[in-house]
Design an enzyme around this catalytic site. Structure first.
Site: not given
Ligand code: NAD
Ligand code: TYD
Length: 358
Positions: A11, A32, A58, A82, A132-134, A158, A162, A187, A257, A290
């Protein structure tokens, strides 16, 4: 100028290219160059004085503070992270380090820099945090889409890292008044997407004659947004967003998906047909991830109503552009898969001083 972190990633590099296509305001790009950072993406800016690339971390507060003092940016667009859920399941430490400590470092450096500004520069400074929406967790099929008021329930390392970074950003606005803005986007897909993520992986594996892995039953739902529309959302939030606010960003393009995989196979059947049969024959159902979140959906009403942002692409137009891009850029995919893109830094910068080495 503006400071972008992570501008060699998927992005980030789309954002840098998009920004400089529409404006002469220069960018300092701090990255990095982890496995996900690829300077091939920015090759066309090699001799462009509007793009200053700095290879650095960073988490290095001294470096970040030096860059802020030297370049005096009017805004920070913080995308570095990440970003791959599966990697966070196998090796979460880097996610804690970069996404939490790194965001903390960026906030501390920004706070000190902003405190030293005065007048219009201080009033207009912005810290955009790309999230993120996650962070919201998972939805059942009939649940309403995530709004900015939905409680955080991150389910993967992850997402948790975030979420932690979002909380830090919020606290820096609330406590110190730092003019932060957070975007929680669904996404993304499009050019320069690293082929470990679903859409580029399916295209690459299909064309290579390899199995196309679908986790579990393939009925998990994601809300897909073309990366160019995410870039326009960030530009909009930077220009008109309310300091301290968060904005959900999404394309109202919910797909399972398996539907995405079928669409890609069918498009490839038309555009780059196999000698015989369909790419669908390569689909292989594999063990599920998982803790796999079942459904994400974004309610983007706030950014649409308050800021007048709307995506320009539908899933149909965006996915067509994306498939064409991958067919036209097989060399880019080959260099990523062989690891050759990692040599680019040495090739390009041999004999030149990278800014952080001067
Ligand atoms: P990416 O993994 O493609 O790129 C991340 C970039 O950050 C790479 O260039 C990498 O080298 C750099 N980076 C990593 N650690 C760093 C560090 N310690 N210091 C400096 N640079 C570092 O990620 P992406 O998919 O482009 O995502 C960008 C941002 O958008 C992330 O914050 C991610 O959480 C968020 N986001 C991504 C999506 C998506 O679908 N990809 C959706 C919503 C939000
Ligand atoms: P991904 O692109 O990794 O993004 P995210 O996990 O952030 O949503 O995965 C998108 C969806 O595709 C997710 O539900 C997991 C699934 N998936 C597969 O079924 N097979 C794969 O090989 C990959 C990488 C993902």
């Amino acid at each position: 100028m503006i400071l972008v972190t992570g501008g060699a990633g998927f992005i980030g590099s789309n954002f840098v290219l998009d920004w400089l296509a529409g404006s002469d305001e220069p960018i300092v790009n701090l990255d990095k160059l982890t496995y996900a950072g690829n300077l091939d993406n920015l090759q066309c800016l090699q001799d462009d004085p509007r793009h200053v690339f700095v290879k650095g971390d960073i988490c290095d507060q001294q470096l970040v503070s030096t860059l802020l003092a030297r370049h005096q940016p009017r805004a920070i667009v913080h995308t570095a992270a990440e970003s791959h859920v599966d990697r966070s399941i196998h090796a979460p430490a880097a996610f804690i380090h970069t996404n939490i400590n790194g965001t903390f470092t960026m906030l501390e450096a920004a706070r000190a820099y902003w405190a030293g500004l005065s007048g219009a520069a201080r009033a207009q400074f912005r810290f955009i945090h790309m999230s993120t929406d996650e962070v919201y967790g998972t939805l059942e099929r009939d649940d309403p889409a995530f709004a900015e008021t939905t409680a955080y329930q991150p389910n993967s390392p992850y997402a948790a890292s975030k979420a932690a970074s979002d909380h830090l950003v919020r606290s820096y606005h609330h406590t110190y008044g730092l003019p932060t803005l957070t975007t929680n986007c669904s996404n993304n897909y499009g050019p320069y997407h690293f082929p470990e993520k679903l859409i580029p992986l399916v295209i690459a594996n299909a064309l290579a004659g390899k199995p196309i892995p679908v986790y579990g039953d393939g009925q998990q739902i994601r809300d897909w947004l073309y990366v160019g529309d995410h870039c326009s959302a960030i530009r909009t939030v930077l220009a008109r967003g309310r300091a301290g606010a968060t904005y959900n960003v999404g394309g109202r393009n919910e797909k399972t998906n398996l539907a995405v995989v079928h669409t890609l196979c069918d498009m490839l059947d038309q555009l780059a047909p196999r000698a015989s049969g369909s790419y669908r024959e390569q689909i292989a159902f594999v063990a599920d991830r998982p803790g796999h979140d079942r459904r994400y959906a974004i309610d983007a009403t706030r950014i649409e109503r308050e800021l007048g942002w709307k995506p320009a692409d539908t899933f149909e137009t965006g996915i067509r552009k994306t498939v064409h891009w991958y067919l036209d850029n097989s060399e880019w995919v080959a260099r990523v898969q062989s690891g050759a893109y990692l040599d680019w830094l040495d090739q390009n910068y041999a004999g030149r001083a990278l800014e952080n080495r001067t």
